[in-house]
Design a protein around this motif. Structure first.
Motif, short mmCIF file in Angstrom:
data_model
loop_
_atom_site.label_atom_id
_atom_site.label_comp_id
_atom_site.label_asym_id
_atom_site.label_seq_id
_atom_site.Cartn_x
_atom_site.Cartn_y
_atom_site.Cartn_z
N SER A 151 0.41 -1.22 -0.25
CA SER A 151 0.01 -0.44 -0.15
C SER A 151 0.28 1.18 0.18
O SER A 151 0.60 2.14 -0.45
CB SER A 151 -1.23 0.08 0.89
OG SER A 151 0.28 -0.22 2.53
N ALA A 152 1.79 1.21 0.36
CA ALA A 152 2.81 2.50 0.64
C ALA A 152 3.09 3.04 -0.88
O ALA A 152 3.22 3.99 -1.16
CB ALA A 152 4.14 2.50 1.75
N THR A 153 4.09 1.83 -1.85
CA THR A 153 3.52 1.87 -3.03
C THR A 153 2.16 2.85 -3.16
O THR A 153 2.48 3.92 -4.54
CB THR A 153 3.93 0.83 -3.65
OG1 THR A 153 5.02 0.39 -3.31
CG2 THR A 153 4.87 1.31 -4.83
N VAL A 154 1.39 2.25 -3.70
CA VAL A 154 -0.38 2.19 -4.34
C VAL A 154 -0.10 4.23 -3.41
O VAL A 154 -0.44 4.78 -4.12
CB VAL A 154 -0.74 1.54 -3.36
CG1 VAL A 154 -2.37 2.38 -3.85
CG2 VAL A 154 -0.99 0.83 -3.71
N PHE A 155 0.21 4.23 -2.58
CA PHE A 155 0.23 5.98 -2.26
C PHE A 155 1.12 6.75 -3.12
O PHE A 155 0.30 7.84 -3.19
CB PHE A 155 0.63 5.76 -0.34
CG PHE A 155 -0.80 5.67 0.16
CD1 PHE A 155 -1.84 5.38 0.17
CD2 PHE A 155 0.00 4.71 1.86
CE1 PHE A 155 -3.06 4.47 1.27
CE2 PHE A 155 -0.98 4.08 2.37
CZ PHE A 155 -1.99 3.59 2.14
N GLY A 156 2.31 6.43 -2.85
CA GLY A 156 2.35 7.49 -3.64
C GLY A 156 2.53 7.48 -5.24
O GLY A 156 2.77 8.80 -5.34
N LEU A 157 1.87 6.48 -5.82
CA LEU A 157 1.63 6.56 -7.46
C LEU A 157 0.62 7.38 -7.31
O LEU A 157 0.42 8.45 -8.18
CB LEU A 157 1.53 5.45 -7.87
CG LEU A 157 2.68 4.27 -7.97
CD1 LEU A 157 2.57 3.14 -8.72
CD2 LEU A 157 3.40 4.98 -9.12
N VAL A 158 -0.26 7.61 -6.19
CA VAL A 158 -1.93 7.80 -6.10
C VAL A 158 -1.21 9.69 -6.07
O VAL A 158 -1.56 10.49 -6.61
CB VAL A 158 -2.87 7.61 -4.96
CG1 VAL A 158 -3.84 8.67 -5.00
CG2 VAL A 158 -3.28 6.19 -5.59
N GLU A 159 -0.59 10.07 -5.27
CA GLU A 159 -0.21 10.97 -5.14
C GLU A 159 0.55 11.98 -5.96
O GLU A 159 0.61 13.19 -6.64
CB GLU A 159 1.18 10.92 -3.67
CG GLU A 159 1.41 12.89 -3.42
CD GLU A 159 1.98 12.71 -1.78
OE1 GLU A 159 1.79 14.01 -1.29
OE2 GLU A 159 2.70 11.78 -1.35
N ALA A 160 1.12 10.95 -6.97
CA ALA A 160 2.45 11.58 -8.38
C ALA A 160 1.18 11.49 -9.05
O ALA A 160 1.40 12.56 -10.26
CB ALA A 160 3.67 10.44 -8.29
#
Length: 225
Positions: A151-160
């Protein structure tokens, strides 16, 4: 000294000592299991508890092989060679940037996802088949542009700005100092959190004690927010 000796003798008699290893799916391991590990250390000082955070398929494999005493997984779950017991229910939310059009809504319908670019957890997650089934039920046609393991990677891509995501509430809290928001998805779709163990093997008294601690978790993720 006598009290200490008697307590140790009692622990030996009850066999509430030794090592207990529990495997849990990542969101469960992150949000729920730390309090279990802490409670075990306080209530059963002679039990050493080991926690393994693994994707759901690995948790099931380790339970079946006996590598761990039992597991905590995402359900509904059923297997002929495993016993399962429901602990709590969880539901899903939309995670997006605060400037995304859907972020202005207090709650988001599943149909609102139609046409969106989705950043999702992959199929190693116990949640993904449930999410796919609910989207299919509501006739959602969306483009899955990225599939990740954490999920941490998901958060990063959504924020990008790559897309929005559908995640269980247990995957939160959102990272600090980000532009991300979470909105409830309605109608509410549930997943369960369950403990599983081998049907053909009894738990040791120490493992039974830890199993009992896990059963004291809240019945709903709403109680954690």
């Amino acid at each position: 000294d006598l009290d200490d000796a008697l307590r140790e003798i009692r622990e030996i008699g009850e066999q509430r000592r030794g090592r207990v290893v529990v495997a849990a799916s990542p969101t469960v391991a992150c949000r729920l299991m730390p309090q279990v590990v802490a409670a075990c250390g306080q209530q059963f000082p002679f039990i050493t508890m080991g926690l393994r955070d693994d994707v759901q398929s690995d948790v099931i494999r380790k339970v079946k092989s006996g590598e761990v005493d039992f597991g905590v997984v995402i359900g509904p779950f059923a297997a002929d060679d495993l016993l399962s017991e429901r602990l709590m229910t969880d539901s899903f939310c939309l995670v997006s940037r605060a400037d995304h059009p859907l972020a202005s809504q207090q709650q988001v319908t599943w149909r609102d996802l139609d046409g969106q670019r989705l950043v999702m957890l992959d199929y190693a997650s116990g949640s993904r088949p449930i999410i796919d089934a609910v989207m299919s039920e509501h006739g959602v046609s969306a483009s899955v542009v990225q599939e990740l393991g954490h999920s941490a990677t998901v958060f990063g891509l959504v924020e990008a700005g790559v897309g929005v995501s559908v995640l269980p509430w247990l995957a939160l809290p959102l990272p600090a100092d980000t532009s991300l928001v979470a909105r409830p998805l309605v109608p509410r779709a549930q997943r369960t959190v369950e403990v599983v163990r081998r049907r053909d093997r009894s738990l040791s008294p120490a493992a039974e004690a830890v199993w009992g601690l896990i059963r004291q978790l809240p019945a709903r993720t709403e109680d954690l927010r």
